[in-house]
Design an enzyme around this catalytic site. Structure first.
Site, short mmCIF file in Angstrom:
data_model
loop_
_atom_site.label_atom_id
_atom_site.label_comp_id
_atom_site.label_asym_id
_atom_site.label_seq_id
_atom_site.Cartn_x
_atom_site.Cartn_y
_atom_site.Cartn_z
N LYS A 148 17.60 0.78 2.94
CA LYS A 148 16.41 0.85 3.77
C LYS A 148 16.80 0.42 5.18
O LYS A 148 17.15 -0.74 5.41
CB LYS A 148 15.30 -0.07 3.24
CG LYS A 148 14.12 -0.16 4.21
CD LYS A 148 13.03 -1.09 3.73
CE LYS A 148 12.14 -1.48 4.92
NZ LYS A 148 11.05 -2.38 4.53
N GLY A 204 3.55 -7.17 7.35
CA GLY A 204 2.93 -8.44 7.00
C GLY A 204 1.52 -8.64 7.52
O GLY A 204 0.94 -9.71 7.34
N ALA A 257 4.82 -0.98 4.89
CA ALA A 257 4.29 -2.07 5.72
C ALA A 257 2.83 -1.86 6.09
O ALA A 257 2.40 -0.76 6.40
CB ALA A 257 5.09 -2.27 7.00
N GLY A 258 2.09 -2.96 6.04
CA GLY A 258 0.73 -2.98 6.55
C GLY A 258 -0.35 -2.94 5.50
O GLY A 258 -1.52 -3.18 5.81
N ASN A 260 5.28 -5.69 0.29
CA ASN A 260 5.80 -6.99 -0.12
C ASN A 260 4.73 -8.07 0.04
O ASN A 260 4.24 -8.63 -0.92
CB ASN A 260 7.06 -7.32 0.69
CG ASN A 260 7.76 -8.59 0.22
OD1 ASN A 260 7.22 -9.41 -0.51
ND2 ASN A 260 8.98 -8.78 0.62
N THR A 261 4.32 -8.30 1.29
CA THR A 261 3.41 -9.42 1.56
C THR A 261 2.09 -9.30 0.82
O THR A 261 1.54 -10.31 0.36
CB THR A 261 3.15 -9.51 3.08
OG1 THR A 261 4.41 -9.50 3.75
CG2 THR A 261 2.41 -10.78 3.45
#
Lengths: 82, 268
Positions: free
Chosen positions: B110, B171, B197-198, B219-220
């Site tokens: 990635k 995040g 992301a987001g 992830n977050t």
């Protein structure tokens, strides 16, 4: 590669040299191999990659690559990340 | 190669770089309380592709301390090393080369080259340069980028195996901020488009999938949930639900009501 000409302190029993491992000054026995360095750092058997003076050294070559004073080694592993 | 070899001929499989995956959810492994929570959340998510970071080994580490790859074994999961924290093409290349050695000639990476620490937006010019070089070196590049359809197409043309536009800043948990850009990227793409992301919660993931994204990487949203393992399961279902809704094709929107029960034969 040139070995360090710096005088060694007399109180060391073994002959040591200074290298930099992950940015930290580290004293190791003169002429040790990368495999021995990994063992001395208690990292043997872990999944690692090593860059020596900017070049990646494949794991298969760790036993035959000897270190010189002033060498810079980066030892990396996988950690959590996104 | 130590990568997992997922089952072939799956119905509606996600195909990346010649391999098939049943799950369209890709998860990161950062920000968890400990490795046990990481393992349980990843398992609950059903993800087959998991991202990891490459960092200096702790020199004071106790021997026998568990390692991330012990709880996420590369023969079970496709490990996707990232270049998080890299702010130049050169740093990203160096990280990918180390990852390749670390994971025994592993080629799937990635790529992310960041532009600034506040937004973590990608530096797209550096990303393009790094992607081009990595493809030349034989890497299979899944690339984090902005939601710019032109740049997404350029990255595909350079040979990236998947293009991964952000839904919102890394995040941030703000959800898909520009559905029309994501839609344009999807419509023009010949490689998988994965929102990276987001995403903040399950509905955000479902929206991305309903737009027609091939997958979502997060992830977050899982790791910072009050109960990460439960959220991982919620995300798994949201991805499946969103994908099925996309494939089913939604009904048209109408301004006024349309009765569901027949009007004929009423008793009143």
């Amino acid at each position: 590669m040139k070995r360090s000409d710096a005088p060694l302190p007399v109180y060391f029993l073994a002959i040591v040299m200074q290298i930099v491992v992950n940015g930290e000054n580290t004293a190791v026995s003169e002429g040790i191999t990368l495999a021995e360095l990994v063992g001395s750092l208690q990292l043997a058997g872990q999944r690692l990659a090593i860059e020596l003076n900017g070049d990646i050294v494949p794991r298969s070559r760790w036993p035959e690559v000897h270190l010189n004073g002033g060498d810079r080694a980066e030892i990396v592993r996988a950690i959590g990340g996104g | 190669m130590t990568q997992a070899q997922p089952t072939q001929s799956l119905p509606d499989a996600l195909r990346i770089a010649g391999r098939s995956y049943a799950s369209r959810l890709l998860v990161g492994t950062g920000k968890y309380k400990d490795l046990e929570q990481t393992r349980r959340a990843v398992e609950a998510s059903g993800a087959e592709i998991v991202t990891v970071a490459v960092r200096r080994t702790n020199l004071g580490q106790k021997p026998g301390e568990p390692n991330l790859l012990d709880v996420l074994p590369p023969d079970r999961y496709t490990i996707l090393p990232n270049t998080a924290g890299c702010y130049s093409a050169e740093d990203a290349l160096r990280t990918c080369r180390l990852a390749r050695e670390l994971l025994d000639d592993h080629r799937l990476v990635k790529l992310e080259v960041l532009g600034d620490a506040k937004t973590l937006f990608p530096d797209v010019t550096a990303t393009l340069a790094a992607a081009e070089q990595l493809v030349k070196e034989g890497f299979e590049v899944m690339v984090y980028t902005s939601d710019d359809p032109i740049i997404a197409k350029r990255l595909e043309e350079l040979g990236c195996v998947a293009v991964m536009p952000l839904a919102a800043p890394i995040g941030s948990g703000l959800g898909v901020q520009n559905r029309y850009n994501i839609l344009s990227i999807i419509e023009n793409a010949r490689v998988p488009i994965i929102v990276d992301a987001g995403v903040g919660t399950a509905s955000d993931a479902a929206i991305a999938m309903e737009l027609g994204c091939d997958g979502v990487l997060m992830n977050t949203a899982i790791a910072e949930a009050r109960d990460p393992v439960l959220m991982a399961s919620a995300m798994k279902h949201a991805i499946i639900g969103g994908r099925e809704a996309f494939r089913a094709g939604r009904m048209p929107r109408r301004r006024y009501a349309s009765a569901s029960s027949p009007l004929d034969g009423t008793v009143v």
